[in-house]
Design an enzyme around this catalytic site. Structure first.
Site, PDB file in Angstrom:
ATOM      1  N   GLY A  99       0.781  -1.223   0.000  1.00 43.38           N
ATOM      2  CA  GLY A  99       0.000   0.000   0.000  1.00 43.38           C
ATOM      3  C   GLY A  99       0.816   1.278   0.000  1.00 43.38           C
ATOM      4  N   TYR A 100       2.135   1.184   0.053  1.00 43.33           N
ATOM      5  CA  TYR A 100       2.965   2.379   0.096  1.00 43.33           C
ATOM      6  C   TYR A 100       3.134   2.972  -1.302  1.00 43.33           C
ATOM      7  CZ  TYR A 100       4.464   0.891   4.805  1.00 43.33           C
ATOM      8  OH  TYR A 100       4.509   0.506   6.133  1.00 43.33           O
TER       9      TYR A 100
END
Length: 340
Positions: free
Chosen positions: A60-61
């Site tokens: 998710g980064y």
């Protein structure tokens, strides 16, 4: 650098690990996602040359950019490093692209492998709780990945103690791979984990990796009451941690005094305090600038005295929540005298 085993495994990891959350460019959190490939290369090289063998990222980064960048930078060193990534946060618009369902875990693992450019993930971490998916489904999906050789070890992050304990017992009962790691927020201004999570992890032999050990930079000592809301600092754009900032400033003031006695920075003292905690296997040090990383790396050589650890413990201690305050008041005096 110093090394230890990750929890109850034989996997050897550096006491300081490198977090690549800042890698990439994404408008969702511009104060975090702002490190270019050249800057990332400099930091990964510095971390590796300093003895760090443990690198952390998540799907998710920065929309997957962090995994892609870290994977490329570590490709020549793959056999020498331990890579951790995570699953659980939303990675796309469709409703299926989030959570800890079997479908999303299996799909996300394949996508992470592609972005990282590797055929296995050393440590695969459940990034958050999913109250909508049965634990059995989540845990059996992880076991499938372990059995297939796509994942070596598994962990959880940001889970409550009761859920992690229940999951761990399910894993043991079914003969599945058990959690060996819990990645949790822990710092001198955030000691909530000590009440329930830490006792569980120590009982189970699970090693903690710490995220945001400097409380989003607050414990670096660079913030003052006057510049706290400066739009150019990280806290102004990503003030996630619910800390008591006034109490935090008092702690930082005392940390400055302690740091002076070791010719160290405030940030190094914050990290050195965590390194003294038995549950902590590794501390994730992330950075957006190379000088921040260089300063953090020196914490490995700061050895706080017992008296300074006690001083910081007392200054930052939190009030116990129920039922802990009840049970602490009613410890049998005879037993206390015998067992201490």
């Amino acid at each position: 650098m110093k090394y230890t085993k990750l929890g109850n495994t034989g996997l050897i990891v550096s006491r300081l690990s490198f977090g690549s959350m800042t890698f990439g460019s994404d408008p969702s959190i511009p104060s975090i996602y702002k490190v270019s490939m050249d800057e990332a290369n400099a930091m990964v090289t510095k971390a590796f040359d300093s003895g760090i063998n443990f690198f952390d990222t998540a799907d998710g980064y920065a929309g997957g950019q962090s995994e892609e960048m870290l994977g490329k930078l570590l490709a020549p060193k793959r056999k020498d490093v331990v890579i951790a990534t995570k699953v659980g946060f939303r990675t796309g618009a469709p409703v299926t692209q989030a959570g800890l369902s079997r479908r999303h875990i299996l799909y996300s693992c394949e996508q992470s492998l592609k972005r990282l450019g590797t055929d296995y993930i050393d440590l695969y971490i459940l990034h958050k709780e999913d109250p909508f998916t049965p634990l059995e489904e989540t845990l059996s999906a992880l076991q499938s990945l372990v059995t297939a050789g796509k994942v070596r070890y598994i962990g959880f992050s940001n889970w409550s103690a009761w859920r992690a304990a229940l999951a761990y017992q399910m894993q043991k009962d079914n003969g599945w791979a058990t959690f060996c790691n819990g990645q949790m927020n822990y710092s001198l201004v955030g000691r909530d984990v000590e009440q329930d999570v830490v006792p569980f992890m120590q009982h189970a032999g699970i090693g903690m990796t710490v995220w945001s050990p400097l409380a989003s930079g607050f414990l670096s000592g660079k913030y003052t009451r006057e510049n706290l809301k400066d739009e150019n600092n990280r806290l102004s754009g990503f003030d996630l941690l619910p800390m008591d900032k006034e109490q935090g400033f008092k702690i930082v003031e005392k940390m400055r005094e302690v740091a002076a006695g070791y010719n160290a920075s405030v940030a190094q003292v914050a990290l050195a305090w965590l390194l003294r905690k038995p549950v902590v296997s590794s501390i994730i040090v992330g950075a957006s600038k190379i000088h921040q990383l260089e300063d953090n790396l020196k914490a490995i050589d700061v050895h706080l005295s017992d008296s300074d650890v006690t001083l910081l413990d007392e200054l930052s201690k939190t009030s116990p929540v129920y039922p802990h305050w009840f049970n602490q008041q009613l410890i049998d005096p005879v037993h206390k005298e015998i067992f201490g």
